[in-house]
Design a protein around this motif. Structure first.
Motif, PDB file in Angstrom:
ATOM      1  N   GLY A 165      22.811 -18.449  63.688  1.00  0.00           N
ATOM      2  CA  GLY A 165      21.607 -18.587  64.489  1.00  0.00           C
ATOM      3  C   GLY A 165      21.323 -17.309  65.252  1.00  0.00           C
ATOM      4  N   GLY A 166      20.134 -17.230  65.830  1.00  0.00           N
ATOM      5  CA  GLY A 166      19.796 -16.104  66.681  1.00  0.00           C
ATOM      6  C   GLY A 166      19.404 -14.838  65.962  1.00  0.00           C
ATOM      7  N   LEU A 167      19.160 -14.891  64.664  1.00  0.00           N
ATOM      8  CA  LEU A 167      18.754 -13.700  63.921  1.00  0.00           C
ATOM      9  C   LEU A 167      17.268 -13.431  64.168  1.00  0.00           C
ATOM     10  N   VAL A 168      16.943 -12.204  64.482  1.00  0.00           N
ATOM     11  CA  VAL A 168      15.558 -11.845  64.788  1.00  0.00           C
ATOM     12  C   VAL A 168      14.746 -11.759  63.496  1.00  0.00           C
ATOM     13  N   ALA A 169      13.557 -12.327  63.504  1.00  0.00           N
ATOM     14  CA  ALA A 169      12.707 -12.398  62.308  1.00  0.00           C
ATOM     15  C   ALA A 169      11.659 -11.301  62.318  1.00  0.00           C
ATOM     16  N   GLU A 175       2.234  -5.802  49.989  1.00  0.00           N
ATOM     17  CA  GLU A 175       1.438  -6.722  49.176  1.00  0.00           C
ATOM     18  C   GLU A 175       2.348  -7.585  48.318  1.00  0.00           C
ATOM     19  N   GLN A 176       2.173  -8.896  48.418  1.00  0.00           N
ATOM     20  CA  GLN A 176       2.958  -9.842  47.638  1.00  0.00           C
ATOM     21  C   GLN A 176       2.067 -11.011  47.254  1.00  0.00           C
ATOM     22  N   SER A 177       2.487 -11.726  46.218  1.00  0.00           N
ATOM     23  CA  SER A 177       1.761 -12.936  45.848  1.00  0.00           C
ATOM     24  C   SER A 177       2.228 -14.127  46.666  1.00  0.00           C
ATOM     25  N   ASN A 178       3.235 -13.924  47.540  1.00  0.00           N
ATOM     26  CA  ASN A 178       3.687 -14.930  48.480  1.00  0.00           C
ATOM     27  C   ASN A 178       3.921 -14.239  49.816  1.00  0.00           C
ATOM     28  N   SER A 179       4.715 -14.807  50.698  1.00  0.00           N
ATOM     29  CA  SER A 179       5.029 -14.180  51.984  1.00  0.00           C
ATOM     30  C   SER A 179       6.527 -14.220  52.214  1.00  0.00           C
ATOM     31  N   SER A 180       7.065 -13.152  52.807  1.00  0.00           N
ATOM     32  CA  SER A 180       8.508 -13.058  53.011  1.00  0.00           C
ATOM     33  C   SER A 180       8.808 -12.663  54.444  1.00  0.00           C
ATOM     34  N   VAL A 181       9.869 -13.275  54.985  1.00  0.00           N
ATOM     35  CA  VAL A 181      10.348 -12.991  56.335  1.00  0.00           C
ATOM     36  C   VAL A 181      11.814 -12.596  56.237  1.00  0.00           C
ATOM     37  N   VAL A 182      12.178 -11.489  56.888  1.00  0.00           N
ATOM     38  CA  VAL A 182      13.563 -11.022  56.916  1.00  0.00           C
ATOM     39  C   VAL A 182      14.171 -11.400  58.256  1.00  0.00           C
ATOM     40  N   TYR A 183      15.419 -11.871  58.222  1.00  0.00           N
ATOM     41  CA  TYR A 183      16.137 -12.275  59.426  1.00  0.00           C
ATOM     42  C   TYR A 183      17.324 -11.343  59.648  1.00  0.00           C
ATOM     43  N   GLY A 184      17.145 -10.424  60.585  1.00  0.00           N
ATOM     44  CA  GLY A 184      18.242  -9.565  60.994  1.00  0.00           C
ATOM     45  C   GLY A 184      18.932  -8.794  59.889  1.00  0.00           C
ATOM     46  N   ASP A 185      18.219  -8.449  58.828  1.00  0.00           N
ATOM     47  CA  ASP A 185      18.816  -7.750  57.686  1.00  0.00           C
ATOM     48  C   ASP A 185      19.946  -8.546  57.049  1.00  0.00           C
TER      49      ASP A 185
END
Length: 483
Positions: A165-169, A175-185
């Motif tokens: 828990g607690g990973l920064v997003a 450009e993508q055909s969807n959407s992506s979120v990275v959490y703390g590498d």
């Protein structure tokens, strides 16, 4: 603890109605919207789930929020549009939206703005794409970590993998055909935008490869499914499910193949060693998939159906892009040559594949290791078709076309660079698979032609400036004779 914003005293339908005029303007501008070129005439609600008001999920995050009242709604909406010219009527595509609600939008979230609500339960509030906002994105990770159930949403995970828990997003803005979120590498969450019911290969195939111990594809850590009760048109059974997102390990410091190729091109550097390594990685994935999932033999009747599909796509493309017309006979000959071989008794093996392989779907780690990502397949094609076994050369043709795209992205174009990379990629593939794709030129030409035709239609609709790239391939493929 911050207050939450929820539409009180109203039905979900009224909530969507208040968003309707804003979504009609905002949705068609998104990179992942599939219905470009046709107006949105309305929306119907598939599902509306209020996520943030769940105190058990947001308690640890609320104490860090100082921006005032915040709401988060997960919407599945069907966008209604008139059919394309000559196409049959369609009920409309379903899109997954994460709608954030605030009284006022902080300047840092300006790129996420959808609009200001004038009427209905949220009148006077601002709505925005919540994936740009770290706090709502962190709520999604916490839901996956705790295997939450919220309305029709099921957050599921592999219990053998740890999710801290607690990973920064942070949202990826490429450009993508969807959407992506990275959490703390540490993790990357891919949220599918245009969704369909059923088993999605973007989860199915990585899970199968993980069981085979294939290290060329990151194993899924967690995933999000949606369940809808009742008939919503193309989902006919109560409780039908569809995959909405997949969480996987994030490859730290990795560069995608497209960016790496363009960088080397700009410097005038040779890329054949990387192309060969990428060929080996592709062959390892194909070999593992052939072990993990069923294969079939394509004889005359099966191959004829496959060729008929190629011809049908060509005819549809010519109607959509008249510039293809002069090349239609030559392109058709590429498909018929394949059918002729099948009629003479030739057979091929079909298996599960990536389905949309190109340089942008490959990541190179700092250590030089190549991995393949994004197994959703071509989103424009029906899900059942994307899950069908195909000759592995279809993926290979996609990568060969990608080298051509890279070569044409620089000025002047570098066709010799593409030729060298194509040869190196095929040679690397042969080192692992014990068969060189170039030894079956009729099959390779047919699939490369099919891919180029698809690219022509895509570019004509979405990126007209790129149309000359696939058209140059069309000219070559319409006149070449692989035999």
């Amino acid at each position: 603890m911050a207050d939450t914003v929820t539409p009180s005293g109203t039905t979900p339908g009224h909530f969507l109605a208040s968003l309707d005029p804003l979504l009609r303007e905002w949705l068609p501008r998104q990179r992942w919207f599939a219905g470009k070129g046709r107006p949105v005439t309305g929306f119907s609600l598939v599902a509306d789930t209020a996520i943030l008001p769940s105190r058990t999920l947001s308690a640890s995050l609320d104490q860090r929020d100082t921006t005032g009242r915040l709401g988060l709604h997960h919407l599945l909406v069907r966008a209604h549009q008139p059919p394309m010219l000559g196409a049959a009527a369609h009920p409309g595509d379903i899109y997954q939206l994460l709608i954030g609600v605030r009284e006022a939008l902080p300047p840092r979230l300006a790129p996420a703005l959808i609009g200001h609500v004038a009427d209905g339960p949220l009148a006077g509030h601002t709505v925005y794409d919540a994936l740009y906002d770290p706090r709502p994105a962190e709520v999604l990770l916490e839901a996956l970590r705790t295997q939450a159930r919220i309305g029709g949403l099921r957050f599921e995970r592999d219990p053998r993998q740890e999710i801290r828990g607690g990973l920064v997003a942070r949202m990826l803005t490429a450009e993508q055909s969807n959407s992506s979120v990275v959490y703390g590498d540490t993790f990357i969450l891919k949220l599918l935008r245009r969704i369909v019911p059923g088993v999605n290969p973007d989860l199915e195939i990585p899970l199968a490869l993980a069981r085979e111990g294939c290290a060329r594809v990151p194993a899924p850590t967690a995933w999000l499914r949606g369940y809808v009760n009742g008939d919503i048109g193309d989902i006919s059974d109560v409780g039908d499910a569809y995959v909405l997102g997949v969480l996987q390990p994030f490859v730290r410091g990795a560069t995608d193949g497209w960016e790496l190729a363009l960088r080397e091109l700009a410097k005038g550097e040779d890329f054949t060693a990387e192309a060969r390594a990428l060929g080996r990685a592709t062959a390892e994935v194909h070999t593992a998939l052939a072990r993990a999932l069923p294969t079939v033999t394509l004889g005359h009747s099966r191959l004829r159906l496959l060729v008929d599909g190629m011809v049908e796509r060509l005819e549809s493309a010519v109607r959509a892009v008249p510039a293809l017309g002069p090349y239609e006979p030559g392109l058709r000959s590429a498909f018929e040559a394949l059918a002729d071989l099948a009629a003479d008794g030739r057979t091929w093996t079909a298996q599960r594949i990536h389905g949309d392989l190109h340089l942008g779907q490959c990541l190179r780690s700092p250590s030089g290791q190549w991995t393949l990502i994004d197994f959703e397949g071509e989103p424009a094609r029906p899900l059942a078709e994307r899950r069908m076994p195909q000759p592995a050369v279809r993926d290979i043709a996609g990568m060969l076309r990608s080298f051509d795209y890279a070569a044409h992205s620089v000025n002047p174009a570098a066709p010799d660079w593409a030729t060298a990379c194509r040869a190196a990629y095929c040679a690397g593939y042969a080192e692992v698979a014990d068969r060189d794709p170039r030894t079956d030129p009729v099959l390779l030409r047919a699939y490369e032609t099919d891919k180029a035709v698809y690219e022509v239609v895509y570019e004509a609709r979405h990126r007209p400036d790129w149309l000359p790239v696939p058209l140059s391939a069309v000219r070559r493929l319409a006149t070449s004779d692989p035999t």
